[in-house]
Design an enzyme around this catalytic site. Structure first.
Site, PDB file in Angstrom:
ATOM      1  N   GLY A  84       0.828  -1.204   0.000  1.00 38.70           N
ATOM      2  CA  GLY A  84       0.000   0.000   0.000  1.00 38.70           C
ATOM      3  C   GLY A  84       0.858   1.248   0.000  1.00 38.70           C
ATOM      4  O   GLY A  84       2.007   1.235   0.456  1.00 38.70           O
ATOM      5  N   GLN A 141     -10.445   9.702   7.006  1.00 42.68           N
ATOM      6  CA  GLN A 141      -9.328  10.489   7.544  1.00 42.68           C
ATOM      7  C   GLN A 141      -9.127  11.754   6.724  1.00 42.68           C
ATOM      8  O   GLN A 141      -9.149  11.716   5.491  1.00 42.68           O
ATOM      9  CB  GLN A 141      -8.044   9.648   7.534  1.00 42.68           C
ATOM     10  CG  GLN A 141      -6.782  10.361   7.993  1.00 42.68           C
ATOM     11  CD  GLN A 141      -6.894  10.926   9.392  1.00 42.68           C
ATOM     12  OE1 GLN A 141      -7.499  11.983   9.616  1.00 42.68           O
ATOM     13  NE2 GLN A 141      -6.339  10.224  10.369  1.00 42.68           N
ATOM     14  N   GLY A 143      -7.577  14.390   4.631  1.00 40.83           N
ATOM     15  CA  GLY A 143      -6.438  14.339   3.704  1.00 40.83           C
ATOM     16  C   GLY A 143      -6.263  13.005   3.013  1.00 40.83           C
ATOM     17  O   GLY A 143      -5.238  12.759   2.375  1.00 40.83           O
ATOM     18  N   TYR A 147      -7.029   7.162  -0.094  1.00 42.94           N
ATOM     19  CA  TYR A 147      -6.605   6.029   0.743  1.00 42.94           C
ATOM     20  C   TYR A 147      -7.798   5.434   1.506  1.00 42.94           C
ATOM     21  O   TYR A 147      -7.966   4.213   1.568  1.00 42.94           O
ATOM     22  CB  TYR A 147      -5.539   6.536   1.711  1.00 42.94           C
ATOM     23  CG  TYR A 147      -4.842   5.492   2.543  1.00 42.94           C
ATOM     24  CD1 TYR A 147      -3.680   4.857   2.089  1.00 42.94           C
ATOM     25  CD2 TYR A 147      -5.310   5.157   3.810  1.00 42.94           C
ATOM     26  CE1 TYR A 147      -3.022   3.916   2.874  1.00 42.94           C
ATOM     27  CE2 TYR A 147      -4.657   4.222   4.601  1.00 42.94           C
ATOM     28  CZ  TYR A 147      -3.516   3.610   4.126  1.00 42.94           C
ATOM     29  OH  TYR A 147      -2.860   2.684   4.912  1.00 42.94           O
ATOM     30  N   ILE A 180       0.746   2.505  12.790  1.00 43.20           N
ATOM     31  CA  ILE A 180       1.840   1.603  13.136  1.00 43.20           C
ATOM     32  C   ILE A 180       3.159   2.331  12.849  1.00 43.20           C
ATOM     33  O   ILE A 180       3.255   3.092  11.875  1.00 43.20           O
ATOM     34  CB  ILE A 180       1.753   0.301  12.292  1.00 43.20           C
ATOM     35  CG1 ILE A 180       0.348  -0.349  12.417  1.00 43.20           C
ATOM     36  CG2 ILE A 180       2.841  -0.688  12.701  1.00 43.20           C
ATOM     37  CD1 ILE A 180      -0.085  -0.737  13.814  1.00 43.20           C
TER      38      ILE A 180
HETATM   39  N1  CAA Z   1      -5.970  14.559  12.443  1.00 41.64           N
HETATM   40  C1  CAA Z   1      -6.136  15.745  13.075  1.00 41.64           C
HETATM   41  N2  CAA Z   1      -5.840  16.915  12.515  1.00 41.64           N
HETATM   42  C2  CAA Z   1      -5.339  16.916  11.283  1.00 41.64           C
HETATM   43  C3  CAA Z   1      -5.128  15.727  10.561  1.00 41.64           C
HETATM   44  C4  CAA Z   1      -5.473  14.529  11.204  1.00 41.64           C
HETATM   45  N3  CAA Z   1      -5.302  13.340  10.617  1.00 41.64           N
HETATM   46  N4  CAA Z   1      -4.623  16.016   9.364  1.00 41.64           N
HETATM   47  C5  CAA Z   1      -4.506  17.355   9.325  1.00 41.64           C
HETATM   48  N5  CAA Z   1      -4.924  17.898  10.473  1.00 41.64           N
HETATM   49  C6  CAA Z   1      -4.959  19.306  10.840  1.00 41.64           C
HETATM   50  C7  CAA Z   1      -3.551  19.892  10.981  1.00 41.64           C
HETATM   51  O1  CAA Z   1      -3.006  19.646  12.258  1.00 41.64           O
HETATM   52  C8  CAA Z   1      -3.813  21.356  10.727  1.00 41.64           C
HETATM   53  O2  CAA Z   1      -4.398  21.946  11.869  1.00 41.64           O
HETATM   54  P1  CAA Z   1      -3.707  23.228  12.557  1.00 41.64           P
HETATM   55  O3  CAA Z   1      -3.754  24.273  11.493  1.00 41.64           O
HETATM   56  O4  CAA Z   1      -4.555  23.456  13.745  1.00 41.64           O
HETATM   57  O5  CAA Z   1      -2.289  22.755  12.902  1.00 41.64           O
HETATM   58  C9  CAA Z   1      -4.898  21.304   9.644  1.00 41.64           C
HETATM   59  O6  CAA Z   1      -5.531  20.024   9.766  1.00 41.64           O
HETATM   60  C10 CAA Z   1      -4.338  21.445   8.255  1.00 41.64           C
HETATM   61  O7  CAA Z   1      -3.277  20.500   8.114  1.00 41.64           O
HETATM   62  P2  CAA Z   1      -1.889  20.900   7.456  1.00 41.64           P
HETATM   63  O8  CAA Z   1      -1.361  22.171   8.029  1.00 41.64           O
HETATM   64  O9  CAA Z   1      -0.979  19.703   7.520  1.00 41.64           O
HETATM   65  O10 CAA Z   1      -2.408  21.175   5.951  1.00 41.64           O
HETATM   66  P3  CAA Z   1      -1.752  20.829   4.559  1.00 41.64           P
HETATM   67  O11 CAA Z   1      -2.724  21.225   3.511  1.00 41.64           O
HETATM   68  O12 CAA Z   1      -0.351  21.346   4.531  1.00 41.64           O
HETATM   69  O13 CAA Z   1      -1.625  19.222   4.562  1.00 41.64           O
HETATM   70  C11 CAA Z   1      -2.372  16.997   4.699  1.00 41.64           C
HETATM   71  C12 CAA Z   1      -2.791  18.451   4.563  1.00 41.64           C
HETATM   72  C13 CAA Z   1      -1.528  16.552   3.494  1.00 41.64           C
HETATM   73  C14 CAA Z   1      -3.660  16.171   4.745  1.00 41.64           C
HETATM   74  C15 CAA Z   1      -1.539  16.800   5.969  1.00 41.64           C
HETATM   75  O14 CAA Z   1      -2.223  17.385   7.080  1.00 41.64           O
HETATM   76  C16 CAA Z   1      -1.318  15.354   6.304  1.00 41.64           C
HETATM   77  O15 CAA Z   1      -0.427  14.714   5.745  1.00 41.64           O
HETATM   78  N6  CAA Z   1      -2.112  14.817   7.242  1.00 41.64           N
HETATM   79  C17 CAA Z   1      -1.962  13.431   7.681  1.00 41.64           C
HETATM   80  C18 CAA Z   1      -2.996  12.588   7.016  1.00 41.64           C
HETATM   81  C19 CAA Z   1      -2.880  11.217   7.609  1.00 41.64           C
HETATM   82  O16 CAA Z   1      -3.295  10.950   8.722  1.00 41.64           O
HETATM   83  N7  CAA Z   1      -2.293  10.281   6.866  1.00 41.64           N
HETATM   84  C20 CAA Z   1      -2.110   8.967   7.359  1.00 41.64           C
HETATM   85  C21 CAA Z   1      -0.872   8.387   6.752  1.00 41.64           C
HETATM   86  S1  CAA Z   1      -0.397   6.854   7.518  1.00 41.64           S
HETATM   87  C22 CAA Z   1      -1.540   5.772   6.970  1.00 41.64           C
HETATM   88  O17 CAA Z   1      -2.367   6.039   6.161  1.00 41.64           O
HETATM   89  C23 CAA Z   1      -1.442   4.384   7.562  1.00 41.64           C
HETATM   90  C24 CAA Z   1      -2.730   3.938   8.077  1.00 41.64           C
HETATM   91  O18 CAA Z   1      -3.375   3.119   7.472  1.00 41.64           O
HETATM   92  C25 CAA Z   1      -3.206   4.447   9.384  1.00 41.64           C
END
Ligand code: CAA
Length: 240
Positions: A84, A141, A143, A147, A180
């Site tokens: 993935g 989720q 963003g 996925y 994880i």
């Molecule tokens: N939970 C809570 N808050 C979140 C969040 C989340 N998952 N994702 C983003 N936010 C919040 C940020 O903290 C931010 O809030 P503040 O301004 O208060 O700090 C706001 O949303 C905007 O986020 P960014 O500043 O990061 O905005 P961006 O446009 O630059 O990026 C994004 C957006 C690409 C979605 C980025 O926030 C990101 O990468 N988020 C993580 C998404 C995520 O959880 N991915 C999981 C990857 S691991 C996986 O997928 C494995 C699995 O199976 C669990």
């Protein structure tokens, strides 16, 4: 005779832990990988597990990959669809390419792999398929429309194939890992990951070996009555 198990994305992260655990449990393991030759070579030398390079998003590549595994190791009785990727971004900035890559690598791969092992499993009257979903496929989720859609699709795929396969001795189950401690999760921006971990009741990221343990349980020869299920291994983050 030891059973042959294929683990997609089996040389890194959760997949690596699954490959290693299956080998330790006596399976003959084929670890698939897509691109990182150096890591695969290092993994194979360290673990003694055979590696097979092919792209799980490509149906013909999967067909050829399964044929190669079968010729070299024997018929595939156990399949772990683990490979993935993430291409995170909010919907209003997501490109079609980000959507397509995630859907094909994370979801179409399950079709591509299962379609190429299912006939043999049906003929032999035995099979164990485990698809790695995600808490984010269950709960959604920020963003991750791509996925979450792919992982959610995996859960539906699992239940449908389980129904079709039950009478043939083949079980099909899913695991929904939470966050994880792998390269994929470490790539989440630190300020976001902090917020996520704060919402995990167990208070930490999971370990890859904690997912591997669930896989071993599901693939056990004696575990023929459990099919179409999703095991959530997420530290209590989402109780489904
Ligand atoms: N939970 C809570 N808050 C979140 C969040 C989340 N998952 N994702 C983003 N936010 C919040 C940020 O903290 C931010 O809030 P503040 O301004 O208060 O700090 C706001 O949303 C905007 O986020 P960014 O500043 O990061 O905005 P961006 O446009 O630059 O990026 C994004 C957006 C690409 C979605 C980025 O926030 C990101 O990468 N988020 C993580 C998404 C995520 O959880 N991915 C999981 C990857 S691991 C996986 O997928 C494995 C699995 O199976 C669990």
């Amino acid at each position: 005779m030891a059973r042959v198990a294929v683990v997609t994305g089996g040389t890194r992260g959760i997949g690596e832990a699954i490959s290693v655990a299956l080998k330790a449990a006596g399976y003959i393991v084929a670890a698939n990988y897509a691109g990182n030759d150096e890591r695969a070579k290092e993994f194979s030398a360290r673990t003694g597990i055979a590696v097979f390079k092919f792209d799980v998003s490509d149906f013909e590549a999967c067909k050829a990959g399964i044929e190669k595994v079968t010729a070299e190791l024997g018929p595939v009785d156990v399949l772990i669809n683990n490979a993935g990727i993430t291409r995170d971004g909010v919907m209003h900035r997501m490109t079609y390419q980000q959507w397509e890559e995630v859907i094909h690598t994370n979801l179409s791969s399950c079709f591509n792999m299962c379609r190429n092992v299912i006939d043999g499993m049906r003929e032999r009257g035995f099979g164990r398929i485990v698809n790695i979903g995600s808490v984010n496929g269950q709960a959604g989720q920020y963003g991750q429309v791509n996925y979450a859609a792919a992982k959610s699709g995996i859960h539906g795929f699992t239940k449908a194939l389980a129904q079709e396969s039950a009478a043939k001795g083949i079980t099909v189950n899913a695991i929904a890992p939470g966050y994880i401690d792998t390269d994929m999760v470490r790539a989440v921006p630190a300020h976001v990951l902090e917020k996520i971990v704060a919402r995990i009741p167990v208070g930490r990221l999971g370990r890859a070996d904690e997912i591997a343990k669930a896989v071993l349980y599901l693939v056990d020869d004696e575990n023929g009555f459990m099919t179409g299920s999703t095991l959530s291994v997420n530290g209590g983050q989402h109780m489904y």
